[in-house]
Write a protein that holds these residues in place. Structure first.
Motif, short mmCIF file in Angstrom:
data_model
loop_
_atom_site.label_atom_id
_atom_site.label_comp_id
_atom_site.label_asym_id
_atom_site.label_seq_id
_atom_site.Cartn_x
_atom_site.Cartn_y
_atom_site.Cartn_z
N GLU A 102 11.97 -13.78 -19.30
CA GLU A 102 12.65 -14.41 -20.42
C GLU A 102 11.68 -14.83 -21.50
O GLU A 102 12.14 -14.62 -22.56
CB GLU A 102 13.24 -15.68 -19.58
CG GLU A 102 14.67 -15.77 -19.15
CD GLU A 102 15.74 -15.91 -20.01
OE1 GLU A 102 15.77 -16.01 -21.02
OE2 GLU A 102 17.15 -15.55 -19.35
N MET A 103 10.54 -15.41 -21.04
CA MET A 103 9.66 -15.64 -22.22
C MET A 103 8.97 -14.43 -23.01
O MET A 103 8.44 -14.59 -23.85
CB MET A 103 8.62 -16.57 -21.60
CG MET A 103 8.84 -17.95 -21.23
SD MET A 103 9.76 -18.89 -22.73
CE MET A 103 8.40 -19.02 -23.77
N MET A 104 9.05 -13.32 -22.14
CA MET A 104 8.73 -11.98 -22.99
C MET A 104 9.88 -11.38 -23.82
O MET A 104 9.86 -10.24 -24.37
CB MET A 104 8.23 -10.89 -21.93
CG MET A 104 6.97 -11.09 -21.53
SD MET A 104 6.21 -9.87 -20.36
CE MET A 104 7.26 -10.20 -18.95
N ALA A 105 10.93 -12.22 -23.91
CA ALA A 105 12.26 -11.81 -24.43
C ALA A 105 12.96 -10.66 -23.95
O ALA A 105 13.36 -9.79 -24.70
CB ALA A 105 11.84 -11.55 -25.97
N ILE A 106 12.77 -10.67 -22.47
CA ILE A 106 13.36 -9.42 -21.94
C ILE A 106 14.57 -10.10 -21.16
O ILE A 106 14.05 -10.85 -20.27
CB ILE A 106 12.35 -8.72 -21.19
CG1 ILE A 106 11.40 -8.00 -22.00
CG2 ILE A 106 13.13 -7.66 -20.01
CD1 ILE A 106 10.01 -7.50 -21.38
N LYS B 143 8.66 -25.73 -21.16
CA LYS B 143 10.07 -24.93 -20.99
C LYS B 143 11.10 -25.05 -22.01
O LYS B 143 11.77 -24.43 -22.61
CB LYS B 143 10.53 -25.23 -19.54
CG LYS B 143 9.82 -24.36 -18.42
CD LYS B 143 10.58 -24.28 -17.26
CE LYS B 143 9.85 -23.14 -16.27
NZ LYS B 143 10.49 -23.43 -14.95
N GLY C 242 9.88 -23.49 -25.44
CA GLY C 242 10.33 -21.96 -25.16
C GLY C 242 11.66 -21.58 -25.10
O GLY C 242 11.93 -20.56 -24.99
N GLN D 110 13.75 -22.57 -22.68
CA GLN D 110 14.37 -22.38 -21.48
C GLN D 110 15.03 -23.61 -20.90
O GLN D 110 15.91 -23.39 -20.00
CB GLN D 110 13.39 -22.12 -20.52
CG GLN D 110 12.84 -20.55 -20.86
CD GLN D 110 11.81 -19.98 -19.46
OE1 GLN D 110 10.76 -20.72 -19.22
NE2 GLN D 110 12.11 -18.98 -18.91
N ARG E 3 21.18 -16.50 -29.16
CA ARG E 3 20.21 -15.90 -28.07
C ARG E 3 19.37 -14.45 -28.71
O ARG E 3 18.07 -14.59 -28.19
CB ARG E 3 21.01 -15.16 -27.06
CG ARG E 3 20.49 -14.72 -25.91
CD ARG E 3 21.62 -14.40 -24.76
NE ARG E 3 20.71 -13.69 -23.59
CZ ARG E 3 20.36 -14.52 -22.53
NH1 ARG E 3 20.49 -15.88 -22.62
NH2 ARG E 3 19.70 -13.95 -21.55
N TYR F 116 15.61 -14.40 -28.88
CA TYR F 116 14.48 -13.48 -28.30
C TYR F 116 13.51 -12.83 -29.37
O TYR F 116 12.49 -12.65 -29.02
CB TYR F 116 15.28 -12.44 -27.71
CG TYR F 116 15.87 -12.69 -26.41
CD1 TYR F 116 15.92 -13.89 -25.61
CD2 TYR F 116 16.26 -11.70 -25.53
CE1 TYR F 116 15.98 -13.89 -24.26
CE2 TYR F 116 16.65 -11.94 -24.00
CZ TYR F 116 16.53 -13.05 -23.61
OH TYR F 116 16.94 -13.42 -22.38
N ARG G 259 10.86 -15.42 -29.37
CA ARG G 259 10.06 -15.41 -28.22
C ARG G 259 8.91 -14.24 -28.21
O ARG G 259 7.92 -14.22 -27.54
CB ARG G 259 10.71 -15.39 -26.92
CG ARG G 259 11.35 -16.59 -26.52
CD ARG G 259 12.07 -16.45 -25.05
NE ARG G 259 12.61 -17.84 -24.83
CZ ARG G 259 13.70 -17.92 -23.93
NH1 ARG G 259 14.42 -16.56 -23.41
NH2 ARG G 259 14.20 -18.98 -23.55
N MET H 147 3.27 -16.68 -23.08
CA MET H 147 3.27 -17.76 -22.19
C MET H 147 2.61 -17.23 -21.01
O MET H 147 2.93 -16.40 -20.23
CB MET H 147 4.62 -18.31 -21.69
CG MET H 147 4.54 -19.43 -20.77
SD MET H 147 5.92 -20.72 -21.00
CE MET H 147 5.56 -21.76 -19.67
#
Lengths: 259, 296
Positions: free
Chosen positions: A131-135, B55, B58, B60, B80, B84, B87, B92
């Motif tokens: 998620e944090m890698m935008a995947i 989080k 980021g 999340q 979304r 992305y 991000r 991280m």
């Protein structure tokens, strides 16, 4: 009073979970288009979910077919109808035992593995990392596994039935003296493609869909601890078994009810 | 707003953040600023929600109140797709490394590059080897994650985090559980990456000395509030009891050693479960009720 509170809370929890599972399914289905664009993701999962289940399905199918041959012969020979052994074995396998037992085995082997894999990926922060890698982990991890399970199940059920029919023939013709020609010709004459084979395939498609959905959802929804993943894996096998058997009854009633 | 330092050049701004888990308030109206190109540390005792803060930054987790802006964009009001895109410019480093276990070191580092770019494989190879060289693990490219030590796994994760040349990196407890050599290597690495790549770094840690050695600014969190902030020197000299307890590692102080409980003697003498036999024919009613409550 306490009982009703408990009942109400349990019902609410179940419906909440069903709601989460439904949203999860929608996101899986919407991620399938990205799997089609990247077939390598699917091929890898087809191998681990489908190909690696070949052995358990083949061996189990062989033994189930052999037992059917044995039991069928004892009963049919009482009425002098042992020549119809092929029909009995094939119909039992194609209509019921193939899809149902293959799905139960699939849930035990591939379903539990999927839940444990996804649950552990969650526990070790691999999904968060993606998620944090935008995947999107749904598109890259979940949807390919779902599609692989959905596509593998009918093929595994067909394999189970085919090997079972050979197992029945080995016992019936090889050991108990049923005429080999009669075994195959009776089967061909009396088994209906639409009514028996297609309906069996439909069942296995439904079971593949439900089992893959349950396995992946339980993994994704697992509490990210060792105990949480263990419980999720157990729930996958139990819930899949209930769903397969319950749906089998409903589908059988719908498909063969007017026969 | 009193503990907010107002700078013109903040990359990340946390404004009046409130966040709860169940009944427990993790953050109670806190505000923090993270300056561009600097290393800012968030410190505090375990359980104060430091990882939760990362989080939230980021995107999340969502705050109850308040906002988080990165480069002027409100993280929690982005679509979304836009989140992305943002991000891709954030790295991280997770406490566990979060490496994908079915890929070797090379493929783990190459993963975000392959996903987000159309670079030819020869260029990806050069890029990945450069990143691995930066963390000293070019020779470990063929190893699987289960063949790496904890320190190596974090360095690989760091190489992956900088693979797309982000504008900022968030480090979640980078020094926890490391031997002195790995810890020293990580401290140097974080500092040198920050300087050479011009990154903005946010380090969440409770390793006082290592973090204070490289941080430009420190926030100390406890009890859902910012209890201290300043340069490492200012934090060391702080008169706050909270900060002093944390920096000197005192077992008791404003952060109590004991988790809240009823009176010790009262607990010992009146415990209904204290003498419960291991095997009983029927559990006491109170126990069954308690179990139902747990499930409800």
């Amino acid at each position: 009073m306490e009982f009703f509170r408990y009942l109400g809370a349990s019902t609410r929890t179940s419906f909440t979970k069903l709601g989460r599972a439904s949203f999860f399914l929608i996101s899986i289905l919407s991620g399938i288009s990205s799997v089609i664009v990247r077939p390598r993701l699917l091929l890898k999962q087809l191998h681990s979910v489908g190909v690696l289940s070949f052995l358990i399905i083949t061996i189990s199918g062989l033994f189930v077919g052999m037992v059917l041959g044995l039991q069928g012969f004892y009963i049919l020979s009482r009425f002098g109808a042992e020549e119809t052994l092929g029909v009995m074995v094939a119909a039992s396998l194609v209509r019921e035992l193939g899809p149902v037992v293959a799905a139960l085995l699939f849930a035990g082997r591939a379903g539990s593995a999927l839940t444990a894999e996804i649950g552990l990926m969650k526990a070790t922060e691999q999904l968060s990392g993606m998620e944090m890698m935008a995947i999107d982990p749904i598109k890259r991890i979940i949807s390919p596994r779902f599609l692989a399970g959905f596509l593998s199940m009918p093929l595994l059920a067909a394999l189970f039935s085919a090997v079972g029919i050979i197992g029945g023939q080995m016992v019936g013709s090889g050991l108990l003296g049923v005429d080999d020609g009669a075994y195959w010709s009776q089967m061909r004459a009396n088994l209906d493609f639409q009514g028996d084979i297609i309906n069996g395939v439909i069942k296995s498609v439904v079971f593949g869909f439900v089992t893959s959905w349950i396995a992946l959802f339980e993994g994704y929804d697992a509490i990210p601890t060792a105990e949480g993943v263990s419980r999720a894996t157990t729930r996958t096998v139990v819930n899949s078994a209930f769903s397969i058997l319950g749906l089998d009854f409903i589908l059988t009633a719908l498909m063969f009810g007017d026969n | 707003m009193d503990n907010l330092i107002l700078t013109q050049d903040s990359l990340v701004s946390v404004h009046n953040l409130t966040f709860s888990r169940g009944e427990k308030k993790i953050f109670d109206d806190i505000s923090l600023e993270f300056e561009r190109g600097k290393i800012t540390a968030i410190m505090g005792p375990s359980g104060t929600g430091k990882t939760t803060l990362l989080k939230i930054i980021g995107g999340q987790l969502y705050p109850e109140k308040g906002s988080v802006t990165i480069n002027g964009r409100d993280v929690h009001h982005l679509k979304r797709e836009d989140l992305y895109i943002l991000r891709k410019r954030m790295g991280m480093l997770f406490q566990s490394g979060a490496l994908l276990t079915d890929m070797n070191v090379f493929d783990n580092v190459a993963y975000p590059v392959r996903e987000h770019t159309n670079l030819p494989e020869s260029m990806i190879r050069s890029l990945v080897l450069m990143k691995l060289e930066a963390v000293g693990l070019r020779g470990a490219r063929d190893l699987m994650p289960n063949e790496l030590s904890g320190g190596m796994a974090r360095r690989v994760a760091l190489a992956r985090a900088i693979a797309l040349d982000p504008m900022m990196i968030m480090y979640d407890e980078p020094f926890t559980g490391q031997d002195p050599i790995s810890m020293g290597a990580l401290v140097l690495l974080i500092k040198s990456l920050n300087t050479t790549l011009g990154l903005t770094s946010i380090i969440v840690s409770h390793d006082v000395h290592e973090t204070a050695a490289i941080a430009d600014y420190i926030y100390v969190l406890a009890g859902g509030k910012v209890v201290g902030q300043g340069t490492p020197q200012e934090i060391q000299e702080s008169s706050s009891e909270w900060v002093q307890q944390f920096m000197n590692g005192a077992a008791d102080g404003p952060v109590h050693f004991h988790y809240p409980a009823k009176e010790y003697m009262d607990d010992l003498l009146h415990s209904e479960k204290a003498f419960k036999p291991l095997f009983t024919r029927q559990r006491p009613l109170s126990d069954r009720k308690a179990k139902r409550k747990r499930y409800s």
